[in-house]
Design a protein around this motif. Sequence first.
Motif, PDB file in Angstrom:
ATOM      1  N   UNK B  44      -3.480  49.000  42.692  1.00  0.00           N
ATOM      2  CA  UNK B  44      -3.669  48.783  41.258  1.00  0.00           C
ATOM      3  C   UNK B  44      -5.004  49.410  40.859  1.00  0.00           C
ATOM      4  N   UNK B  45      -5.887  48.641  40.256  1.00  0.00           N
ATOM      5  CA  UNK B  45      -7.199  49.131  39.870  1.00  0.00           C
ATOM      6  C   UNK B  45      -8.220  48.091  40.325  1.00  0.00           C
ATOM      7  N   UNK B  48      -9.458  44.827  38.477  1.00  0.00           N
ATOM      8  CA  UNK B  48      -8.693  43.594  38.272  1.00  0.00           C
ATOM      9  C   UNK B  48      -7.574  43.475  39.298  1.00  0.00           C
ATOM     10  N   UNK B  50      -5.880  42.200  43.179  1.00  0.00           N
ATOM     11  CA  UNK B  50      -5.903  41.198  44.242  1.00  0.00           C
ATOM     12  C   UNK B  50      -5.704  39.782  43.751  1.00  0.00           C
ATOM     13  N   UNK B 158      -4.569  53.278  42.012  1.00  0.00           N
ATOM     14  CA  UNK B 158      -3.158  53.645  41.849  1.00  0.00           C
ATOM     15  C   UNK B 158      -2.647  54.517  42.982  1.00  0.00           C
ATOM     16  N   UNK B 180       0.976  56.185  42.628  1.00  0.00           N
ATOM     17  CA  UNK B 180       2.060  55.375  42.061  1.00  0.00           C
ATOM     18  C   UNK B 180       2.464  55.829  40.660  1.00  0.00           C
ATOM     19  N   UNK B 181       1.723  56.792  40.091  1.00  0.00           N
ATOM     20  CA  UNK B 181       2.099  57.289  38.757  1.00  0.00           C
ATOM     21  C   UNK B 181       2.715  58.678  38.799  1.00  0.00           C
ATOM     22  N   UNK B 218       1.860  39.505  42.927  1.00  0.00           N
ATOM     23  CA  UNK B 218       3.022  40.206  43.485  1.00  0.00           C
ATOM     24  C   UNK B 218       2.720  41.645  43.932  1.00  0.00           C
ATOM     25  N   UNK B 219       1.553  42.171  43.579  1.00  0.00           N
ATOM     26  CA  UNK B 219       1.179  43.473  44.151  1.00  0.00           C
ATOM     27  C   UNK B 219       1.026  43.334  45.673  1.00  0.00           C
ATOM     28  N   UNK B 438      14.922  46.970  42.460  1.00  0.00           N
ATOM     29  CA  UNK B 438      14.946  45.597  41.979  1.00  0.00           C
ATOM     30  C   UNK B 438      16.136  44.820  42.559  1.00  0.00           C
ATOM     31  N   UNK B 479      17.327  54.045  45.402  1.00  0.00           N
ATOM     32  CA  UNK B 479      17.216  55.120  44.411  1.00  0.00           C
ATOM     33  C   UNK B 479      16.087  54.796  43.443  1.00  0.00           C
ATOM     34  N   UNK B 482      11.764  56.977  38.857  1.00  0.00           N
ATOM     35  CA  UNK B 482      10.459  57.560  38.541  1.00  0.00           C
ATOM     36  C   UNK B 482       9.448  57.123  39.606  1.00  0.00           C
ATOM     37  N   UNK B 484       7.011  55.032  39.442  1.00  0.00           N
ATOM     38  CA  UNK B 484       6.815  53.579  39.474  1.00  0.00           C
ATOM     39  C   UNK B 484       7.892  52.922  40.338  1.00  0.00           C
ATOM     40  N   UNK B 488       7.990  50.650  43.961  1.00  0.00           N
ATOM     41  CA  UNK B 488       8.769  49.435  44.210  1.00  0.00           C
ATOM     42  C   UNK B 488       9.722  49.643  45.400  1.00  0.00           C
TER      43      UNK B 488
END
Lengths: 77, 577
Positions: B44-45, B48, B50, B158, B180-181, B218-219, B438, B479, B482, B484, B488
């Motif tokens: 993440x970043x 913010x 953890x 990221x 991740x982007x 959830x990260x 998902x 599958x 993108x 993101x 996942x």
Amino acid sequence: MPIANHHSAVPVTVDADKCIADKGCTVCIDVCPLDVLWIDESTGKAHMKYDECWYCMPCEADCPTDAVTVNIPYLLR
Amino acid sequence: MNFDDVAIIDTDVLVIGGGTAGPMAAVTVKERYPDLDVTLLEKANVKRSGAISMGMDGLNNAIVPGHATPEQYVREITIANDGIVHQPALMAYAQRSYPMIEKLDSWGVHFQKDETGDYDMKKVHHLGTYVLPMPEGHNVKKILYRRLRRHRVKVENRYQATRLLKDTAGNVSGMIGINTRTAEPIIIRAKAVVMATGAAGRIGLPHSGYLFGTYENPANSGDGHAMAYHAGADLANLECYQVNPLLKDYNGPACAYVTGPLGGFTSNAFGERFIECDYWSGQMMLEFFKELESGKGPVFLKLDHLAEETIQEIETVLHTNERPSRGRFHDGRQVNYRKRMVEMHISEIGFCSGHSASGVWVDETGATTVPGLYAAGDMASVPHNYMLGAFVYGQICGESAADFAQQRSEFELDKTLIEKELIRLRAPLERADGIPPEQMEYKVRRLVNDYLQPPKVSRRMEIGLERILSVRADLPLLKAGDAHELMRAMEVHSIVDCAEMAARASLYRTESRWGLYHYRVDFPETDEQQWFCHSRLYKDESGAMASGTRPIAPYIVSLGEDKDAYNQLRVKQAANA
């Protein structure tokens, strides 16, 4: 297997009038631990693109214009 | 894209995970050897990320002179873990606990002090006094971030690490992952690696059914557990799950640590206290579970007997720190602490040494069983570590990794591993159709709830393992639409790995231990003859998931007459009651 579209109501709302993402602000997008906030290409404003929210609130707390509101996801309410 | 097409970034020490332990590890390396190059990689970043993204309301394991000694702490945590601990690692934490509090204090982290200026310690544990409130603890991440800037740690936000790299001699030598982007692969070559990727918090499914409503951030999807496993590291005592007492449907703890010292307690439906001590242990969770399932259930957080000003104080802490959306959750259901008790429930399972005892095996230097790889925080095996333990082991790992990097000679990366990983990383984007991450994630986590959630039954867990392996066979069908979704998808790989680990570790230890955490209905007794040992889980030479044992290192602190204290947590009824 073919893939369907899948709709869900998302917990984070962004007030488009207050949001200054179109002026280059990316604060809420940067601080989201799950990277679910993105710029809406059609409006230039931030929006919740993926329904993967921990309702942890940095996006709301750090927004410089108070444009972001974190609601509790519907399934938990 | 092949190995030669990916730019390789070089650094001396790579830290994976920018939550709590990770930034401390990175800063420690720079404090020790300012000339070493340190890179901190974060999914993440770091601003913010953890478990403490919004701060923390207290230290749960502070060993403050005058209130407790390191020996008392080591004794209590050994007892709370039914004896299965590596005491030298606990002692290393205990001895550094107070210097770390002073360091954080000097950095501007505010701890509660009494009128004389001493730390305002509270008793929450069964035996000793280790809780130090920090009602202004919402700024911890900002303070850490300033330290990272001051020491010029290179931060890469990221980026998701997906596999650890090794050199031709088998030492850990960096990592491969993705942005991740953009889904661009990244390779970082490092002389030493510290992992601080947090708990495996997305193994089970919260009762709400919302995939991201987990207790853990959830990260923290168990990427570190999976990476360490695939790199050949030992994991320890994974059958000792983390299961927490939470508000029903909300992922916040009921916070015995906050409300207990102010008079709140865990109660049954009749407003009666049924456990002597609200400190989180497997034994306490077993009593909780029994009450929940009994005619006196469900279980509640009782505050409605407290004075108005006390309730206001509790609300201020609980609704501004750690889980600040809690107030909104209560508002939505018209729940008011003054008017009625708040329904509680137990959480989904996870691996988290922060509260429990399982994770990647580390010794008192933070070293895993793979040379060059260190682990700290919720993913490493030091029990009941909480936030302060993450800081202390971040520091220990920073020192160890810095020394390892200083002495490391030239090495060659193992290219075959990288080529194989590049294929795995590309696959979900290249497929025309398949299973969205998902859906596969929901399926495996639902299976974990149905088959692995304690009380554990052997035959049920065997079926669960079979079903989890059938999801594993589906992984090539993932599958991603993108970048993101690619993140996942790679997390689903980690979740399936962790689910299989949970099943195999639980089946391996044929006894019950740690209260609810490893309560096997068909092996209800604790077997000190056979199972007074750590369990190991590792990848064997054939690439299969294997189990084994590791002896308990000789105790450096004896347990004395309190050794059964945590087995007597239920409130005693008078004989004539």
